[in-house]
Design a protein around this motif. Structure first.
Motif, PDB file in Angstrom:
ATOM      1  N   GLY A 194       0.821  -1.198   0.000  1.00  0.00           N
ATOM      2  CA  GLY A 194       0.000   0.000   0.000  1.00  0.00           C
ATOM      3  C   GLY A 194       0.859   1.252   0.000  1.00  0.00           C
ATOM      4  N   LEU A 195       0.266   2.362  -0.373  1.00  0.00           N
ATOM      5  CA  LEU A 195       1.020   3.606  -0.554  1.00  0.00           C
ATOM      6  C   LEU A 195       1.814   3.984   0.686  1.00  0.00           C
ATOM      7  CD1 LEU A 195       1.707   6.213  -2.123  1.00  0.00           C
ATOM      8  CD2 LEU A 195      -0.355   7.217  -1.147  1.00  0.00           C
ATOM      9  N   ASP A 196       1.147   4.073   1.837  1.00  0.00           N
ATOM     10  CA  ASP A 196       1.846   4.514   3.036  1.00  0.00           C
ATOM     11  C   ASP A 196       2.884   3.497   3.496  1.00  0.00           C
ATOM     12  OD1 ASP A 196       0.591   6.932   3.171  1.00  0.00           O
ATOM     13  OD2 ASP A 196      -0.961   6.285   4.555  1.00  0.00           O
ATOM     14  N   LEU A 197       2.554   2.223   3.425  1.00  0.00           N
ATOM     15  CA  LEU A 197       3.520   1.206   3.823  1.00  0.00           C
ATOM     16  C   LEU A 197       4.748   1.253   2.933  1.00  0.00           C
ATOM     17  CD1 LEU A 197       1.687  -2.117   4.777  1.00  0.00           C
ATOM     18  CD2 LEU A 197       3.150  -0.702   6.198  1.00  0.00           C
ATOM     19  N   PHE A 198       4.527   1.267   1.637  1.00  0.00           N
ATOM     20  CA  PHE A 198       5.630   1.115   0.696  1.00  0.00           C
ATOM     21  C   PHE A 198       6.509   2.353   0.641  1.00  0.00           C
ATOM     22  CE2 PHE A 198       7.724   0.471  -3.398  1.00  0.00           C
ATOM     23  CZ  PHE A 198       8.028  -0.879  -3.327  1.00  0.00           C
ATOM     24  N   THR A 199       5.893   3.516   0.625  1.00  0.00           N
ATOM     25  CA  THR A 199       6.677   4.745   0.433  1.00  0.00           C
ATOM     26  C   THR A 199       6.993   5.471   1.732  1.00  0.00           C
ATOM     27  OG1 THR A 199       4.709   6.117   0.105  1.00  0.00           O
ATOM     28  CG2 THR A 199       5.670   5.085  -1.844  1.00  0.00           C
ATOM     29  N   TYR A 200       6.406   5.030   2.834  1.00  0.00           N
ATOM     30  CA  TYR A 200       6.668   5.714   4.100  1.00  0.00           C
ATOM     31  C   TYR A 200       7.283   4.780   5.140  1.00  0.00           C
ATOM     32  CZ  TYR A 200       6.133   8.886   8.034  1.00  0.00           C
ATOM     33  OH  TYR A 200       6.399   9.693   9.117  1.00  0.00           O
ATOM     34  N   PHE A 201       6.549   3.741   5.515  1.00  0.00           N
ATOM     35  CA  PHE A 201       7.010   2.912   6.631  1.00  0.00           C
ATOM     36  C   PHE A 201       8.199   2.032   6.262  1.00  0.00           C
ATOM     37  CE2 PHE A 201       2.671   3.912   8.008  1.00  0.00           C
ATOM     38  CZ  PHE A 201       2.964   4.440   9.254  1.00  0.00           C
ATOM     39  N   TYR A 202       8.221   1.465   5.069  1.00  0.00           N
ATOM     40  CA  TYR A 202       9.379   0.629   4.720  1.00  0.00           C
ATOM     41  C   TYR A 202      10.686   1.426   4.757  1.00  0.00           C
ATOM     42  CZ  TYR A 202       6.141  -3.079   3.241  1.00  0.00           C
ATOM     43  OH  TYR A 202       5.173  -4.045   3.210  1.00  0.00           O
ATOM     44  N   PRO A 203      10.740   2.626   4.164  1.00  0.00           N
ATOM     45  CA  PRO A 203      11.996   3.395   4.273  1.00  0.00           C
ATOM     46  C   PRO A 203      12.357   3.761   5.710  1.00  0.00           C
ATOM     47  CG  PRO A 203      10.663   4.217   2.455  1.00  0.00           C
ATOM     48  CD  PRO A 203       9.805   3.254   3.200  1.00  0.00           C
ATOM     49  N   GLY A 206      10.456  14.704  -0.007  1.00  0.00           N
ATOM     50  CA  GLY A 206      10.179  13.737   1.042  1.00  0.00           C
ATOM     51  C   GLY A 206       8.679  13.617   1.191  1.00  0.00           C
ATOM     52  N   TYR A 207       8.257  12.706   2.061  1.00  0.00           N
ATOM     53  CA  TYR A 207       6.823  12.478   2.273  1.00  0.00           C
ATOM     54  C   TYR A 207       6.580  12.260   3.754  1.00  0.00           C
ATOM     55  CZ  TYR A 207       2.498   9.703   2.525  1.00  0.00           C
ATOM     56  OH  TYR A 207       1.255   9.208   2.871  1.00  0.00           O
ATOM     57  N   ASP A 208       5.665  13.032   4.314  1.00  0.00           N
ATOM     58  CA  ASP A 208       5.301  12.844   5.710  1.00  0.00           C
ATOM     59  C   ASP A 208       3.950  13.496   5.956  1.00  0.00           C
ATOM     60  OD1 ASP A 208       5.339  13.197   8.759  1.00  0.00           O
ATOM     61  OD2 ASP A 208       7.191  12.100   8.400  1.00  0.00           O
ATOM     62  N   GLY A 209       3.073  12.769   6.608  1.00  0.00           N
ATOM     63  CA  GLY A 209       1.758  13.317   6.934  1.00  0.00           C
ATOM     64  C   GLY A 209       1.645  13.705   8.383  1.00  0.00           C
ATOM     65  N   GLY A 210       2.793  13.753   9.088  1.00  0.00           N
ATOM     66  CA  GLY A 210       2.768  14.056  10.507  1.00  0.00           C
ATOM     67  C   GLY A 210       3.441  15.373  10.818  1.00  0.00           C
ATOM     68  N   LEU A 211       4.623  15.311  11.445  1.00  0.00           N
ATOM     69  CA  LEU A 211       5.294  16.525  11.906  1.00  0.00           C
ATOM     70  C   LEU A 211       6.111  17.202  10.817  1.00  0.00           C
ATOM     71  CD1 LEU A 211       6.487  15.319  15.432  1.00  0.00           C
ATOM     72  CD2 LEU A 211       4.367  16.489  14.793  1.00  0.00           C
ATOM     73  N   LEU A 212       6.553  16.476   9.839  1.00  0.00           N
ATOM     74  CA  LEU A 212       7.283  17.048   8.713  1.00  0.00           C
ATOM     75  C   LEU A 212       6.321  17.327   7.568  1.00  0.00           C
ATOM     76  CD1 LEU A 212      10.462  14.775   8.778  1.00  0.00           C
ATOM     77  CD2 LEU A 212      10.386  17.224   9.304  1.00  0.00           C
ATOM     78  N   PRO A 213       6.730  18.191   6.621  1.00  0.00           N
ATOM     79  CA  PRO A 213       7.989  18.917   6.487  1.00  0.00           C
ATOM     80  C   PRO A 213       8.043  20.176   7.352  1.00  0.00           C
ATOM     81  CG  PRO A 213       6.589  19.403   4.631  1.00  0.00           C
ATOM     82  CD  PRO A 213       5.861  18.370   5.445  1.00  0.00           C
ATOM     83  N   LEU A 214       9.244  20.766   7.390  1.00  0.00           N
ATOM     84  CA  LEU A 214       9.446  22.020   8.107  1.00  0.00           C
ATOM     85  C   LEU A 214       8.802  23.176   7.345  1.00  0.00           C
ATOM     86  CD1 LEU A 214      13.223  21.569   9.003  1.00  0.00           C
ATOM     87  CD2 LEU A 214      11.268  21.240  10.539  1.00  0.00           C
ATOM     88  N   ARG A 215       8.424  24.214   8.079  1.00  0.00           N
ATOM     89  CA  ARG A 215       7.856  25.413   7.436  1.00  0.00           C
ATOM     90  C   ARG A 215       8.797  25.977   6.389  1.00  0.00           C
ATOM     91  NH1 ARG A 215       6.424  26.967  12.581  1.00  0.00           N
ATOM     92  NH2 ARG A 215       8.241  28.334  12.698  1.00  0.00           N
TER      93      ARG A 215
END
Length: 919
Positions: free
Chosen positions: A48-57, A542-551
Motif C-alpha cells: 500500500g502507498l503509506d507502507l511502501f513509500t513511508y514505513f518501509y523506508p 520527502g513524504y510525511d503526513g505528521g510533523l514534517l515537512p518544516l515550514r
C-alpha cells in the motif's frame, strides 16, 4: 430437591469454561492467523502507498541504526536533511519491534508486527472484559474477536503505527484503576509507537470511561489517569521533547485549515457501507478511492445485534455506549455541525486529519457492549429489543435509501441478520450455549476481511528488485561526491515491461495485488518519496503526513512550482509538472532530475522531449553540442510564438546544423510555415500537434504546439546544432527538437534548455537529466549579498553566489555522516562556508583553529558559518538539546518509578508480615 437445570445441560460449554484462558488465547490466535494467513504463511508483502513509500523506508533507517548501535537523530536522505528521531512515526524507541527490525526485512517485519498487534488488541480486550467487567469467558472472547478482527483495526493495519498504539487501549483502560505504574508503562509504550493522533484519541477514550465509572470512583479514576499520564509522559520524554521541538518548526505548527482537518470525515450517505461488512461490493468503488480504509468500521452484524441487547443490561453498559456514540458523533467531522466548534476551541482537533479515526471509540465500545449483551441474553427481557432494532435500522435508513446497496450485498447482510436474530432468540428462550456466537462472529469477520488490503499482498519482488532510474543514480553516487536529485514524475505512465509483469504475476496474484505490484514498481522507478532512503540516495523531496515537512522547506520549495498550493506532506511531484527554475536546482545541489514522458510528443514516429525548452528573441542563441555524433537526414521542431503575432512568412529563427568534417546546413524558420500559423491552414503550414497543459508555467498555459521538419536529403553525422532567434517583437519558444534519420527510422531528441546545460543520461520508462552546473554541497562565498537569510529571488542569488566565488579556494567534504559532516576549507580572504543541508536547532559547528562557531540560516533553509582567511577543518555535528533533555527526564522518571515500586514492595511486605496467620 431437584435442580431446575438438567444434570448434563451444556456439557461442552461447561467443560470449555474450565479451560477458558488457554482456549481463549488459542482461538484468538487461530482467528488472527486465519485473518492474516496470506501474510504469515506466504512470502508475499503488503505494498500500500503509506507502507511502501513511508514505513518501509523509515523502518529500514531504524533497523540500520539498531544494527550500528546508535540513536538515529538525523536523516540526510529526505527533505534536504531533516530530524529523524524527532519524527515520532519512526517509532525508534518502540522496543517491541526491535527483534523484527534486526532479523527481518522491513516488509517482513511489518507484516509480522501487524499480526502480532492484532493479537495484542484481542488479548487486551479479553483481559478488559474478563477482569474488568467480569464477563464470562465466552462473552470476553466475543468482545476480543470483534475488536481485534473487526473492520476498523483490520482496515487501519497498513497504518502500522496507528495499530501499534490502538492495540494497547483496552489494556490501558483496565490498568488505570488497578496498577498506576503499569498504566504509565503502557502510556509510554503508546507514545513510543509513534502516532500522536491515535494516542490522543486513546486518552479521550480513557477519560470517557473514567467519566462514566461509578460516581464514588470517578474522582479517583481521573486522578489515577492524570498520575499515569504524568509518569508515562516522563518515561517517554526522550521521544516527546524532540517531537515538540519539531512541532514548533513544522508546517503544521499553527494547526491545519478546517478543510484539511476534516478530510476523511465519515460520509453519512455511505454510513451503511462503513458499519456493515463489505459483501457484494468493492469498497474502493463505493467510496471512490483506494483510501477507503479510512471509512471502514464494521465489527460484524452479529456484534451489532448483540450490542443492542447489551443496551438492555442493567449495568456495565454506560461507558461503552458512551464511547460508541461519541466515536460516531466525532467521526462525522465535516458533516457534524458541532465539529467546527471543537476545531476552534478544543486543543488537538485542529492538529489532526481524518475524523473518521474516532471510530476507534465506536469499535471498542460496540465490542464491549456486544460482550455484555451476550452475557445478559438469559437474564434480561427482550421486549424492548424490537424498538432498539427499529431505531438502528432507522439510523441506517438514509444511507440505504440515498446509496442503495446491490442485491449481492443485501443477501449476505440479510442472511447474517436472520442468523444473528435466530441465535439471540435461541439463547434467550432455549438457553442456547454462547460458544456458537464466537465461532459465527470469527467466521463472519474473517470472510469480510478478504476485501481489505491486508488480504491482497503482492509479490516480494515489488520491494527487492531494482529499477533502472534508481540504479543509475546509485552508480553515480558510488563514483563519489555529494549531490541530490529531484523527481517530479507522476504515476500515470506504463512500465515498458508491463506485459512481462502481467504474464508473470497477474494470474498468480489476482487483480488487486497485481495492481499494487505495478504501482510499487512505478514508485520505485520514479524514486517516489521516501524510497531514496532505501538506497542511501539524497533527495530534495520527502513524504510525511505528521510533523514534517518544516515550514522553511515548504516556503523555499514553493518557488519550484506554480500551483500556489503548500506541499503540506512534501511529495513535490504532485505540484511540479515541468522543470523547475535552474537557479533553484543549482542552489539546492541537484545534479539529477527524474521525470516521465507522459507529456512528451510522438509525431510521425519521432519522439520529441518536451521537458525543457528555450525562449529566444532577436540576437539570442542556443547551442546544443551532442556527446556523440548522430547520423541524421533532418531535424524536427515543436514550437510556438509568444508575445507577438507576426505575419505569415516572417522569419522567426535560424537553425544551423554542423556536421562532422565541417559541413553545415542552415534553415530559416518562418511564421505560419514552421511555427504558429495564426491564419494559416493546409499545405505549407506548420501542423498543430498539441497544447501546453493548465499546470504549465502561467505564461505558457494553453499555448498551441506546432510541428515542422527541415531535411537536407542525405545523412550526415551531426555534432552541433545552433538556434538563433530573429523576432524583434515577442519570442520564439522552442519546446522540443529531434534529429531524424528517416531511412533508418531513427531519431535523437535534443536537450533544449535556455536555463542551464542539461544532459539526458537515461531514457527508459522515465528520463534522467544531469544538471551540469549544479553547485557543490559545501561552497565558499563572500559578501553578505551571497548569504541572505531568506531566498526571495533565486536568479539574483545564484548570480551573487557565482560572482562571489574566488578562484583557488576550496571546500572539500572529507566525511559525510548522518550526524557529522567534516569539511576541509581553504580561503584566500574572509568569507562564508555554506552547507546546503537543512538548518535546524542542534546543529553545531566547530573550527579546528577557532573552536565553536555560530551557525546561521542562509538561503531560506540551509546553514553557514563565517570564516577568516586560511586553511581549516570545520565540523558540523548534530547534538540536539531536546534529545539530551528528553533522555535525562526519561532516566529520572525511570529511577522514580523503580524507587516507587521498591517502596510499594516494602510496604506490601511489611503489611503481609503484620497479618495474623490462620491456623
Amino acid at each position: 430437591m431437584r435442580s431446575s437445570q438438567p444434570k448434563n445441560s451444556l456439557p461442552l460449554e461447561a467443560k470449555l469454561e474450565k479451560r477458558a484462558n488457554l482456549f481463549a488465547l488459542t482461538f484468538l490466535a487461530l482467528t488472527i492467523a486465519a485473518l492474516t494467513c496470506k501474510l504469515l504463511f506466504t512470502n508475499r508483502i503488503l505494498a500500500g502507498l503509506d507502507l511502501f513509500t513511508y514505513f518501509y523506508p523509515y523502518w529500514h533507517l531504524a533497523a540500520k541504526a539498531i544494527k550500528e548501535g546508535r540513536v538515529p537523530l538525523w536523516n540526510p536522505n529526505l527533505f534536504m536533511g531533516s530530524p529523524l528521531l524527532a519524527n515520532s512515526q519512526l517509532s525508534f524507541f518502540y522496543g517491541i519491534n526491535w527483534p523484527l527490525l534486526v532479523w527481518f526485512t522491513p516488509p517482513q517485519a511489518v507484516k509480522i508486527s501487524i499480526a502480532l498487534h492484532l493479537f495484542v488488541a484481542g488479548f487486551a480486550t479479553w483481559l478488559l472484559a474478563k477482569k474488568g467487567l467480569k464477563l464470562s469467558s465466552w462473552a470476553s472472547l466475543f468482545s476480543a474477536v470483534s475488536f481485534s478482527a473487526g473492520g476498523f483495526l483490520v482496515a487501519q493495519a497498513e497504518h502500522v503505527n496507528q495499530l501499534e498504539v490502538m492495540a494497547w487501549l483496552p489494556l490501558l483502560i483496565l490498568l488505570v484503576n488497578r496498577n498506576l505504574l503499569a498504566a504509565s508503562a503502557i502510556l509510554s509504550l503508546m507514545v513510543f509507537a509513534g502516532h500522536f493522533q491515535a494516542f490522543y484519541i486513546s486518552l479521550v477514550a480513557v477519560a470517557v470511561y473514567a467519566l462514566f465509572s461509578i460516581p464514588a470512583d470517578r474522582g479517583r479514576s481521573f486522578l489515577r489517569l492524570l498520575g499515569a499520564l504524568l509518569i508515562g509522559i516522563g518515561l517517554a520524554a526522550v521521544q516527546l521533547i524532540p517531537s515538540l521541538e519539531l512541532t514548533s518548526l513544522s508546517i503544521r505548527s499553527h494547526g491545519l485549515t478546517y478543510q484539511d482537518a476534516t478530510a476523511f470525515s465519515l460520509r453519512p450517505f455511505l454510513l451503511a457501507y462503513s458499519l456493515l461488512p463489505p459483501a457484494g461490493f468493492k469498497p474502493e468503488v463505493v467510496f471512490g478511492s483506494r483510501a477507503f480504509t479510512e471509512y471502514i468500521a464494521y465489527q460484524g452484524i452479529l456484534c451489532l445485534l448483540l450490542a443492542l441487547a447489551g443496551l438492555l443490561a442493567p449495568k456495565k453498559k454506560w461507558p461503552w455506549a458512551a464511547l460508541a456514540l461519541l466515536g460516531l458523533f466525532l467521526a462525522f467531522g465535516r458533516a457534524n455541525p458541532l465539529y467546527r466548534l471543537l476545531y476552534e476551541f478544543v486543543p488537538g482537533f485542529s492538529s489532526f486529519r481524518a475524523p473518521a479515526r474516532w471510530m476507534l471509540l465506536y469499535a471498542l465500545g460496540l465490542s464491549m457492549l456486544a460482550g455484555i449483551g451476550l452475557d445478559s441474553l438469559r437474564s434480561v427481557s427482550l421486549r424492548p429489543y424490537p424498538l432498539l432494532l427499529g431505531a438502528g435500522l432507522l439510523f441506517l435508513a438514509p444511507s440505504l435509501l440515498l446509496s442503495p446497496p446491490p442485491i449481492k450485498a443485501l443477501i449476505p447482510w440479510g442472511s447474517a441478520s436472520l442468523l444473528g436474530l435466530g441465535f439471540i432468540l435461541a439463547a434467550h428462550i432455549k438457553r442456547f450455549p454462547k460458544w456458537p456466537a464466537v465461532i459465527l462472529l470469527a467466521a463472519e469477520l474473517v470472510v469480510a476481511s478478504r476485501k481489505m488490503p491486508l488480504n491482497h499482498p503482492t509479490a516480494p519482488q515489488a520491494f527487492s528488485t531494482w529499477r533502472t532510474a534508481p540504479l543509475h543514480l546509485a552508480l553515480a553516487q558510488e563514483e563519489g561526491g555529494q549531490f541530490r536529485f529531484l523527481s517530479y514524475s507522476s504515476l500515470v505512465f506504463d512500465p515498458g515491461d508491463l506485459s512481462e509483469m502481467r504474464s508473470a504475476y497477474l494470474e498468480l496474484l489476482g487483480e488487486e495485488a497485481f495492481y499494487d505490484y505495478v504501482v510499487a514498481i512505478k514508485q520505485k522507478e520514479i524514486l517516489a518519496p521516501n524510497l531514496p532512503a532505501l538506497y542511501g540516495l539524497q533527495a530534495v523531496d520527502g513524504y510525511d503526513g505528521g510533523l514534517l515537512p518544516l515550514r522553511d522547506f515548504v516556503k523555499v520549495t514553493s518557488l519550484m512550482h506554480y500551483s500556489g498550493q503548500k506541499a503540506m506532506d512534501g511529495r513535490l511531484y504532485q505540484f511540479i509538472h515541468s522543470m523547475p527554475p535552474d537557479p533553484l536546482l543549482d542552489l539546492f545541489n541537484v545534479r539529477f532530475v527524474v521525470t516521465d514522458k507522459v507529456y512528451d510528443l510522438w509525431v510521425d514516429g519521432v519522439y520529441y522531449d518536451l521537458a525543457l525548452g528555450a525562449s529566444l528573441k532577436a540576437g539570442e542563441t542556443l547551442t546544443v553540442t551532442l556527446p556523440e555524433a548522430f547520423p541524421a537526414t533532418g531535424i524536427g521542431f515543436i514550437s510556438w510564438i509568444e508575445g507577438s503575432s507576426p505575419e505569415h512568412g516572417t522569419p522567426v529563427a535560424k537553425v544551423e546544423v554542423l556536421l562532422r568534417g565541417g559541413q553545415r546546413f542552415s534553415f530559416t524558420l518562418k511564421a505560419g510555415e514552421d511555427t504558429s500559423p495564426e491564419a494559416c491552414s493546409g499545405a505549407g503550414c506548420a501542423r498543430l500537434v498539441g497544447q501546453m497543459p493548465d499546470f504549465a508555467e502561467p505564461a505558457m498555459r494553453g499555448s498551441k504546439l506546432y510541428h515542422s521538419v527541415k531535411e537536407w536529403g542525405r545523412w550526415g553525422e551531426v555534432e552541433k546544432v545552433v538556434f538563433r532567434g530573429l523576432l524583434e517583437e515577442g519570442n520564439w519558444h522552442l519546446k522540443g527538437s529531434s534529429l531524424v534519420n528517416k531511412p533508418a527510422g531513427a531519431f535523437y531528441p535534443l536537450p533544449i534548455s535556455d536555463q542551464g546545460p542539461f544532459l539526458l543520461v537515461h531514457s527508459g520508462d522515465v528520463k534522467v537529466y544531469e544538471n551540469l552546473d549544479f553547485l557543490p554541497r559545501a561552497i565558499l562565498v563572500h559578501g553578505e549579498e551571497a548569504v541572505p537569510a531568506e531566498l526571495d529571488d533565486p536568479y539574483a542569488l545564484e548570480e551573487a553566489v557565482r560572482r562571489s566565488i574566488k578562484p583557488g579556494e576550496e571546500a572539500l567534504i572529507e566525511q559525510y555522516g548522518e550526524e557529522k559532516v567534516v569539511i576541509r576549507v581553504r580561503l584566500n580572504e574572509p568569507g562564508y562556508l555554506v552547507l546546503t543541508d537543512a538548518f535546524y536547532p542542534g546543529w553545531e559547528a566547530r573550527s579546528l583553529r577557532l573552536g565553536p562557531l555560530p551557525v546561521r540560516k542562509v538561503w531560506g533553509y540551509f546553514r553557514a558559518v563565517s570564516l577568516p582567511a586560511g586553511e581549516d577543518v570545520i565540523e558540523f555535528v548534530y547534538r540536539p538539546n531536546s534529545f539530551r533533555i528528553g533522555l535525562s527526564l526519561s532516566v529520572l522518571t525511570g529511577l522514580f518509578v523503580i524507587v516507587l515500586r521498591f517502596g510499594q514492595a516494602l510496604v506490601e511486605k511489611g503489611l503481609g508480615a503484620k497479618r495474623p496467620k490462620l491456623r
